[in-house]
Design a protein around this motif. Structure first.
Motif, mmCIF file in Angstrom:
data_model
loop_
_atom_site.group_PDB
_atom_site.id
_atom_site.type_symbol
_atom_site.label_atom_id
_atom_site.label_comp_id
_atom_site.label_asym_id
_atom_site.label_seq_id
_atom_site.Cartn_x
_atom_site.Cartn_y
_atom_site.Cartn_z
ATOM 1 N N ILE A 280 0.990 -1.190 -0.143
ATOM 2 C CA ILE A 280 0.033 -0.027 0.053
ATOM 3 C C ILE A 280 1.080 1.320 0.028
ATOM 4 N N SER A 281 2.023 1.071 0.744
ATOM 5 C CA SER A 281 2.901 2.307 0.500
ATOM 6 C C SER A 281 3.458 2.590 -0.657
ATOM 7 N N ALA A 282 3.784 1.410 -1.380
ATOM 8 C CA ALA A 282 4.452 1.698 -2.600
ATOM 9 C C ALA A 282 3.453 2.318 -3.640
ATOM 10 N N TRP A 283 2.237 1.901 -3.421
ATOM 11 C CA TRP A 283 0.981 2.476 -4.347
ATOM 12 C C TRP A 283 0.654 4.024 -4.145
ATOM 13 N N ALA A 284 0.828 4.185 -2.582
ATOM 14 C CA ALA A 284 0.548 5.651 -2.241
ATOM 15 C C ALA A 284 1.567 6.475 -2.826
ATOM 16 N N ARG A 285 3.056 5.923 -2.787
ATOM 17 C CA ARG A 285 4.143 6.692 -2.928
ATOM 18 C C ARG A 285 3.983 7.171 -4.626
ATOM 19 N N ARG A 286 3.432 6.416 -5.474
ATOM 20 C CA ARG A 286 3.270 6.742 -6.823
ATOM 21 C C ARG A 286 2.118 7.734 -6.828
ATOM 22 N N GLY A 287 1.175 7.681 -6.138
ATOM 23 C CA GLY A 287 0.253 8.559 -6.044
ATOM 24 C C GLY A 287 0.561 10.155 -5.604
ATOM 25 N N GLU A 288 1.673 10.125 -4.680
ATOM 26 C CA GLU A 288 2.038 11.356 -4.073
ATOM 27 C C GLU A 288 2.204 12.454 -5.220
ATOM 28 N N ASP A 289 3.211 12.076 -5.919
ATOM 29 C CA ASP A 289 3.373 13.079 -7.032
ATOM 30 C C ASP A 289 3.411 12.500 -8.412
ATOM 31 N N LEU A 290 3.265 11.351 -8.490
ATOM 32 C CA LEU A 290 3.130 10.386 -9.842
ATOM 33 C C LEU A 290 4.463 10.441 -10.307
ATOM 34 N N THR A 291 5.594 10.103 -9.664
ATOM 35 C CA THR A 291 7.005 10.016 -9.761
ATOM 36 C C THR A 291 7.148 8.559 -9.076
ATOM 37 N N THR A 292 8.594 8.013 -9.373
ATOM 38 C CA THR A 292 8.898 6.747 -8.809
ATOM 39 C C THR A 292 10.019 7.112 -7.682
ATOM 40 N N ASP A 293 9.864 8.430 -7.164
ATOM 41 C CA ASP A 293 10.880 8.979 -6.173
ATOM 42 C C ASP A 293 10.703 8.013 -4.717
ATOM 43 N N LYS A 294 11.760 7.878 -4.269
ATOM 44 C CA LYS A 294 11.599 6.908 -2.987
ATOM 45 C C LYS A 294 12.755 7.433 -2.200
ATOM 46 N N THR A 295 12.478 8.115 -0.957
ATOM 47 C CA THR A 295 13.384 8.652 -0.170
ATOM 48 C C THR A 295 13.017 8.253 1.197
ATOM 49 N N ASP A 296 13.821 8.097 2.289
ATOM 50 C CA ASP A 296 13.458 7.901 3.601
ATOM 51 C C ASP A 296 12.552 8.647 4.157
ATOM 52 N N GLU A 297 12.667 10.091 3.838
ATOM 53 C CA GLU A 297 11.892 11.318 4.302
ATOM 54 C C GLU A 297 10.311 11.199 3.689
ATOM 55 N N LYS A 298 10.389 10.746 2.452
ATOM 56 C CA LYS A 298 8.867 10.860 1.821
ATOM 57 C C LYS A 298 8.223 9.457 2.299
ATOM 58 N N ASP A 299 9.036 8.453 2.558
ATOM 59 C CA ASP A 299 8.286 7.100 3.148
ATOM 60 C C ASP A 299 7.768 7.409 4.366
ATOM 61 N N ALA A 300 8.429 8.184 5.337
ATOM 62 C CA ALA A 300 7.892 8.348 6.596
ATOM 63 C C ALA A 300 6.700 9.128 6.441
ATOM 64 N N VAL A 301 6.533 10.177 5.744
ATOM 65 C CA VAL A 301 5.403 11.230 5.600
ATOM 66 C C VAL A 301 4.134 10.200 5.014
ATOM 67 N N VAL A 302 4.484 9.402 3.838
ATOM 68 C CA VAL A 302 3.634 8.437 3.396
ATOM 69 C C VAL A 302 2.731 7.293 4.383
ATOM 70 N N ILE A 303 3.673 7.069 5.235
ATOM 71 C CA ILE A 303 3.264 5.951 6.232
ATOM 72 C C ILE A 303 2.189 6.718 7.153
ATOM 73 N N ALA A 304 2.631 8.005 7.647
ATOM 74 C CA ALA A 304 1.803 8.942 8.528
ATOM 75 C C ALA A 304 0.548 9.144 7.827
ATOM 76 N N ARG A 305 0.461 9.438 6.663
ATOM 77 C CA ARG A 305 -0.677 9.748 5.750
ATOM 78 C C ARG A 305 -1.519 8.648 5.805
ATOM 79 N N LEU A 306 -1.192 7.328 5.180
ATOM 80 C CA LEU A 306 -1.903 6.235 5.366
ATOM 81 C C LEU A 306 -2.561 6.051 6.622
#
Length: 464
Positions: free
Chosen positions: A131-157
């Protein structure tokens, strides 16, 4: 609709559900969301943590995913207590009454974090990596992956309640899980040994595989091969000089090590006769048979370790008090039950038997839209190990359980929507999981009448 005359809140809610035509799935989902809301209240901040080996990214967010604080802790997972204390202080400064800790269940580190959160009376939830991987793509429609973004995605989900409550494991259930993992690794090792011996013997001595119908299941075949390859070093001339009578005498002793009381001497005689056969690549025979001897020895020790692990798993079932209940299902052995429960954990943690089937990936997946109705398949999601354990249990129950045998026969021979054998086995495996869940949760032995017709018919019979 007037609800004033109803006595309790539960009665009012039941009437409202009937009036609004809420389905059973809706009720289950509403209940799950209610349980999650208790762990993720709006009065608590959300601490999203992206776990790694020696670098942990921690963010404190509100329920609108606004970052209130962010910090990188270069510590190991077991030292994250200082990070939780820092997050709690930041949340209190922002006006929140508490925090909910969230992370992805990667490796073993999430278990350590769960224990640290429990010690501080903090709620703890997990977010599925998929679910985090899908949400990461939906964040800004890119394949960017950083620890900072992942932590925010986890909190948002987590704020969206797209999380789950991890299993709380006690020492006994935890031990069963570890023993199940050990047994599965040994089964894989044993299978690899059999395939390697088969390949080598087909190349250099194919006649030996015809000495028994199922050579790698025959302890006499294994014991005879052990004598030929270990005592005589695969020197067929030496084995011939030994003679059949003395070979049988040695096999009688060797077969005891393999767990049999007496050998099937017909197999020994077939192998002795195969010594004169020159089929196969003779130039490779000495070296290949030497390798077979090595692999056969590894197979023997791996098999003995597997038996030891299975005995331990059976003892754990007795300690949990579920051995007799689960053993009441005809055709399902204690070790098959232990293998399934090692993957599921305590079945009581599932809200329904269907939830357990979905956890195994054996629930049907519907595909329909408007007037289109697609082909129904199983989801294939969940735990592959649980799906495999249930699949293995089906092979015996279809043969020795009259209810499962009748169901399999019906599914594969009915006139309308006839299933293939593998599809029917998947359906029986799902039924097996539902029945195992029922006998353990209710504490009642397996009943063929209930397994065939369900509890509603049993209740009607009792009322009559």
């Amino acid at each position: 609709m007037r609800l004033a005359g109803l006595g309790s809140h539960a009665q009012k809610e039941d009437v409202m559900n009937k009036a609004s035509q809420i389905s059973r799935g809706d009720k289950s989902r509403n209940a799950r969301l209610g349980r999650l809301r208790q762990l993720v209240p709006t009065t608590s901040a959300i601490v999203g943590i992206d776990l790694a080996d020696a670098k942990q990214m921690v963010v404190v967010c509100d329920h609108d995913s606004r970052v209130l604080a962010r910090k990188t802790f270069r510590v190991r997972a077991w030292d994250l207590g200082v990070a939780l204390d820092w997050a709690a202080a930041k949340a209190a400064r922002a006006g929140f009454a508490g925090v909910t800790v969230a992370c992805e269940p990667t490796g073993h580190r999430w278990r350590i974090l769960s224990q640290l959160a429990e010690q501080r009376d903090m709620a703890f939830v997990c977010v599925q990596p998929l679910i985090s991987a899908w949400a990461r793509r939906g964040e800004d429609l890119t394949t960017d992956k950083t620890d900072e973004k992942d932590a925010v995605v986890i909190a948002r989900l987590t704020a969206q309640l797209r999380c789950y409550v991890p299993e709380v494991v006690d020492e006994t259930w935890g031990r069963l899980r570890h023993l199940g993992t050990r047994r599965e690794r040994l089964l894989t090792e044993l299978t690899a040994h059999v395939q390697q011996m088969r390949d080598l013997l087909e190349c250099v001595w194919p006649t030996s595989l015809e000495a028994a119908n199922y050579p790698f299941r025959s302890r006499t075949w294994m014991a005879t091969m052990q004598v030929i390859l270990e005592r005589d070093g695969a020197d067929f001339a030496r084995t011939k000089r030994l003679g059949l009578a003395r070979l049988e005498k040695l096999v009688r002793k060797e077969v005891l090590r393999w767990g049999a009381e007496k050998p099937t001497l017909r197999i020994t005689r077939n192998l002795f006769a195969a010594l004169d056969d020159e089929a196969g690549v003779l130039t490779h025979r000495p070296g290949a048979l030497e390798r077979v001897g090595f692999v056969l020895d590894d197979f023997f020790h791996a098999r003995r370790r597997r038996v030891d692990v299975e005995e331990r798993m059976t003892a754990v079932l007795e300690e949990l008090g579920v051995k007799d209940l689960a053993g009441s299902i005809p055709g399902l052995s204690s070790i098959a039950v232990a293998a399934i429960l090692a993957e599921t954990g305590d079945p009581r943690r599932f809200t329904s038997a269907r939830a357990l089937v979905k956890h195994a990936g054996l629930a049907p997946r519907e595909r329909s839209s408007g007037t289109f109705v697609g082909r129904t398949k199983v989801t294939g999601q969940g735990r592959p190990g649980l799906r495999l354990a249930a699949w293995r249990g089906v092979w015996a129950t279809v043969q020795h359980n009259p209810v499962h045998a009748a169901r399999y026969e019906h599914l594969t021979h009915r006139e309308h929507n006839r299933l293939k054998p593998t599809q029917a086995q998947a359906a029986v495996a799902a039924a097996l999981l539902r029945q195992l869940h029922a006998v353990i949760v209710t504490g009642r032995p397996w009943d063929a009448e209930v397994a065939t017709h369900g509890m509603r018919r049993r209740a009607q019979q009792v009322a009559a």
